[in-house]
Scaffold this motif. Structure first.
Motif, PDB file in Angstrom:
ATOM      1  N   GLN A  65       0.826  -1.210   0.000  1.00 48.70           N
ATOM      2  CA  GLN A  65       0.000   0.000   0.000  1.00 48.70           C
ATOM      3  C   GLN A  65       0.861   1.262   0.000  1.00 48.70           C
ATOM      4  O   GLN A  65       0.417   2.310  -0.457  1.00 48.70           O
ATOM      5  N   SER A  66       2.079   1.169   0.525  1.00 52.31           N
ATOM      6  CA  SER A  66       2.940   2.352   0.596  1.00 52.31           C
ATOM      7  C   SER A  66       3.328   2.871  -0.791  1.00 52.31           C
ATOM      8  O   SER A  66       3.652   4.049  -0.942  1.00 52.31           O
ATOM      9  N   MET A  67       3.294   2.019  -1.796  1.00 48.53           N
ATOM     10  CA  MET A  67       3.612   2.443  -3.168  1.00 48.53           C
ATOM     11  C   MET A  67       2.614   3.462  -3.690  1.00 48.53           C
ATOM     12  O   MET A  67       2.930   4.263  -4.569  1.00 48.53           O
ATOM     13  N   SER A  68       1.421   3.464  -3.153  1.00 47.90           N
ATOM     14  CA  SER A  68       0.398   4.393  -3.626  1.00 47.90           C
ATOM     15  C   SER A  68       0.778   5.842  -3.354  1.00 47.90           C
ATOM     16  O   SER A  68       0.254   6.757  -3.989  1.00 47.90           O
ATOM     17  N   LYS A  69       1.712   6.067  -2.435  1.00 46.85           N
ATOM     18  CA  LYS A  69       2.166   7.426  -2.155  1.00 46.85           C
ATOM     19  C   LYS A  69       2.717   8.093  -3.411  1.00 46.85           C
ATOM     20  O   LYS A  69       2.570   9.291  -3.598  1.00 46.85           O
ATOM     21  N   MET A  70       3.387   7.319  -4.248  1.00 47.16           N
ATOM     22  CA  MET A  70       3.981   7.880  -5.456  1.00 47.16           C
ATOM     23  C   MET A  70       2.934   8.236  -6.505  1.00 47.16           C
ATOM     24  O   MET A  70       3.226   8.984  -7.432  1.00 47.16           O
ATOM     25  N   ASP A  71       1.735   7.705  -6.374  1.00 44.27           N
ATOM     26  CA  ASP A  71       0.674   7.975  -7.334  1.00 44.27           C
ATOM     27  C   ASP A  71      -0.235   9.114  -6.902  1.00 44.27           C
ATOM     28  O   ASP A  71      -1.169   9.455  -7.618  1.00 44.27           O
ATOM     29  N   SER A  72       0.046   9.693  -5.756  1.00 44.62           N
ATOM     30  CA  SER A  72      -0.826  10.758  -5.258  1.00 44.62           C
ATOM     31  C   SER A  72      -0.701  11.998  -6.142  1.00 44.62           C
ATOM     32  O   SER A  72       0.344  12.251  -6.754  1.00 44.62           O
ATOM     33  N   GLN A  73      -1.756  12.770  -6.196  1.00 44.61           N
ATOM     34  CA  GLN A  73      -1.739  14.003  -6.989  1.00 44.61           C
ATOM     35  C   GLN A  73      -0.697  14.984  -6.446  1.00 44.61           C
ATOM     36  O   GLN A  73      -0.040  15.695  -7.197  1.00 44.61           O
ATOM     37  N   GLU A  74      -0.526  14.982  -5.138  1.00 43.68           N
ATOM     38  CA  GLU A  74       0.453  15.874  -4.517  1.00 43.68           C
ATOM     39  C   GLU A  74       1.869  15.582  -5.030  1.00 43.68           C
ATOM     40  O   GLU A  74       2.631  16.501  -5.357  1.00 43.68           O
ATOM     41  N   VAL A  75       2.218  14.304  -5.125  1.00 46.64           N
ATOM     42  CA  VAL A  75       3.543  13.921  -5.616  1.00 46.64           C
ATOM     43  C   VAL A  75       3.668  14.240  -7.105  1.00 46.64           C
ATOM     44  O   VAL A  75       4.699  14.755  -7.553  1.00 46.64           O
ATOM     45  N   LYS A  76       2.626  13.979  -7.864  1.00 48.07           N
ATOM     46  CA  LYS A  76       2.669  14.298  -9.293  1.00 48.07           C
ATOM     47  C   LYS A  76       2.835  15.805  -9.512  1.00 48.07           C
ATOM     48  O   LYS A  76       3.620  16.236 -10.350  1.00 48.07           O
ATOM     49  N   ASP A  77       2.101  16.598  -8.743  1.00 48.84           N
ATOM     50  CA  ASP A  77       2.208  18.060  -8.863  1.00 48.84           C
ATOM     51  C   ASP A  77       3.594  18.554  -8.463  1.00 48.84           C
ATOM     52  O   ASP A  77       4.111  19.498  -9.052  1.00 48.84           O
ATOM     53  N   ALA A  78       4.188  17.928  -7.471  1.00 49.24           N
ATOM     54  CA  ALA A  78       5.526  18.316  -7.025  1.00 49.24           C
ATOM     55  C   ALA A  78       6.587  17.914  -8.045  1.00 49.24           C
ATOM     56  O   ALA A  78       7.608  18.594  -8.195  1.00 49.24           O
ATOM     57  N   GLY A  79       6.357  16.838  -8.754  1.00 49.94           N
ATOM     58  CA  GLY A  79       7.335  16.343  -9.716  1.00 49.94           C
ATOM     59  C   GLY A  79       7.447  17.187 -10.969  1.00 49.94           C
ATOM     60  O   GLY A  79       8.523  17.291 -11.563  1.00 49.94           O
ATOM     61  N   ASP A  80       6.352  17.830 -11.371  1.00 52.22           N
ATOM     62  CA  ASP A  80       6.369  18.611 -12.619  1.00 52.22           C
ATOM     63  C   ASP A  80       7.414  19.730 -12.618  1.00 52.22           C
ATOM     64  O   ASP A  80       8.221  19.813 -13.546  1.00 52.22           O
ATOM     65  N   PRO A  81       7.433  20.605 -11.599  1.00 51.68           N
ATOM     66  CA  PRO A  81       8.440  21.669 -11.632  1.00 51.68           C
ATOM     67  C   PRO A  81       9.873  21.152 -11.521  1.00 51.68           C
ATOM     68  O   PRO A  81      10.784  21.701 -12.143  1.00 51.68           O
ATOM     69  N   LEU A  82      10.065  20.079 -10.778  1.00 52.38           N
ATOM     70  CA  LEU A  82      11.408  19.508 -10.675  1.00 52.38           C
ATOM     71  C   LEU A  82      11.860  18.940 -12.010  1.00 52.38           C
ATOM     72  O   LEU A  82      12.990  19.147 -12.448  1.00 52.38           O
ATOM     73  N   GLN A  83      10.964  18.227 -12.665  1.00 52.06           N
ATOM     74  CA  GLN A  83      11.282  17.652 -13.976  1.00 52.06           C
ATOM     75  C   GLN A  83      11.638  18.752 -14.970  1.00 52.06           C
ATOM     76  O   GLN A  83      12.631  18.650 -15.701  1.00 52.06           O
ATOM     77  N   LYS A  84      10.858  19.821 -14.999  1.00 52.10           N
ATOM     78  CA  LYS A  84      11.132  20.944 -15.909  1.00 52.10           C
ATOM     79  C   LYS A  84      12.486  21.582 -15.596  1.00 52.10           C
ATOM     80  O   LYS A  84      13.234  21.944 -16.502  1.00 52.10           O
ATOM     81  N   TYR A  85      12.773  21.721 -14.320  1.00 57.23           N
ATOM     82  CA  TYR A  85      14.043  22.308 -13.904  1.00 57.23           C
ATOM     83  C   TYR A  85      15.218  21.468 -14.413  1.00 57.23           C
ATOM     84  O   TYR A  85      16.170  21.998 -14.981  1.00 57.23           O
ATOM     85  N   PHE A  86      15.148  20.167 -14.219  1.00 53.48           N
ATOM     86  CA  PHE A  86      16.238  19.306 -14.657  1.00 53.48           C
ATOM     87  C   PHE A  86      16.320  19.227 -16.177  1.00 53.48           C
ATOM     88  O   PHE A  86      17.410  19.199 -16.742  1.00 53.48           O
ATOM     89  N   GLU A  87      15.173  19.203 -16.843  1.00 45.66           N
ATOM     90  CA  GLU A  87      15.179  19.155 -18.312  1.00 45.66           C
ATOM     91  C   GLU A  87      15.750  20.429 -18.922  1.00 45.66           C
ATOM     92  O   GLU A  87      16.282  20.411 -20.028  1.00 45.66           O
ATOM     93  N   SER A  88      15.636  21.548 -18.205  1.00 44.96           N
ATOM     94  CA  SER A  88      16.150  22.833 -18.714  1.00 44.96           C
ATOM     95  C   SER A  88      17.646  22.982 -18.466  1.00 44.96           C
ATOM     96  O   SER A  88      18.220  24.025 -18.777  1.00 44.96           O
ATOM     97  N   GLY A  89      18.273  21.976 -17.898  1.00 47.05           N
ATOM     98  CA  GLY A  89      19.691  22.080 -17.549  1.00 47.05           C
ATOM     99  C   GLY A  89      19.900  22.841 -16.271  1.00 47.05           C
ATOM    100  O   GLY A  89      20.905  23.518 -16.081  1.00 47.05           O
ATOM    101  N   CYS A  90      18.902  22.767 -15.388  1.00 48.98           N
ATOM    102  CA  CYS A  90      18.949  23.424 -14.069  1.00 48.98           C
ATOM    103  C   CYS A  90      18.934  24.944 -14.190  1.00 48.98           C
ATOM    104  O   CYS A  90      19.599  25.645 -13.452  1.00 48.98           O
ATOM    105  N   LYS A  91      18.111  25.414 -15.111  1.00 50.24           N
ATOM    106  CA  LYS A  91      17.953  26.862 -15.274  1.00 50.24           C
ATOM    107  C   LYS A  91      16.555  27.254 -14.825  1.00 50.24           C
ATOM    108  O   LYS A  91      15.592  26.556 -15.082  1.00 50.24           O
ATOM    109  N   GLY A  92      16.465  28.378 -14.188  1.00 46.76           N
ATOM    110  CA  GLY A  92      15.167  28.871 -13.748  1.00 46.76           C
ATOM    111  C   GLY A  92      14.641  28.056 -12.597  1.00 46.76           C
ATOM    112  O   GLY A  92      15.331  27.258 -11.988  1.00 46.76           O
ATOM    113  N   SER A  93      13.369  28.300 -12.272  1.00 42.95           N
ATOM    114  CA  SER A  93      12.722  27.507 -11.217  1.00 42.95           C
ATOM    115  C   SER A  93      11.248  27.761 -11.215  1.00 42.95           C
ATOM    116  O   SER A  93      10.702  28.757 -11.345  1.00 42.95           O
TER     117      SER A  93
END
Length: 93
Positions: A65-93
């Motif tokens: 059941q603990s795996m469901s934490k990664m599927d939460s909307q909160e985690v998905k929302d938090a992952g988007d800006p981090l993913q964009k940051y890393f994809e941009s070569g760590c530029k901006g935020s």
């Protein structure tokens, strides 16, 4: 973050995400890299990072059941800006 630091951060982030299904030393190593990665992030991304980090640290293979934490909307929302940051070569935020 500059060139090499960004590359290291991207690798640490990927290891962190891959650690969800790891146990023992592999997971401990990813968590250690996690703690170092946080210090290099822009302030605007720290809360998102902590959301994902907390979810990953709470995963246990003995508790499916603990795996469901990664599927939460909160985690998905938090992952988007981090993913964009890393994809941009760590530029901006």
């Amino acid at each position: 973050m500059m060139g090499g630091q960004c590359s290291e951060a991207v690798q640490a982030y990927a290891a962190m995400m891959g650690s969800a299904m790891s146990t023992g030393q592999a997971k401990d190593s990813a968590i250690s890299k996690l703690d170092g990665l946080k210090s290099g992030l822009p302030d605007s991304l720290v809360a998102d990072f902590e959301t994902i980090s907390g979810a990953l640290k709470g995963i246990s293979l003995s508790d499916p059941q603990s795996m469901s934490k990664m599927d939460s909307q909160e985690v998905k929302d938090a992952g988007d800006p981090l993913q964009k940051y890393f994809e941009s070569g760590c530029k901006g935020s």
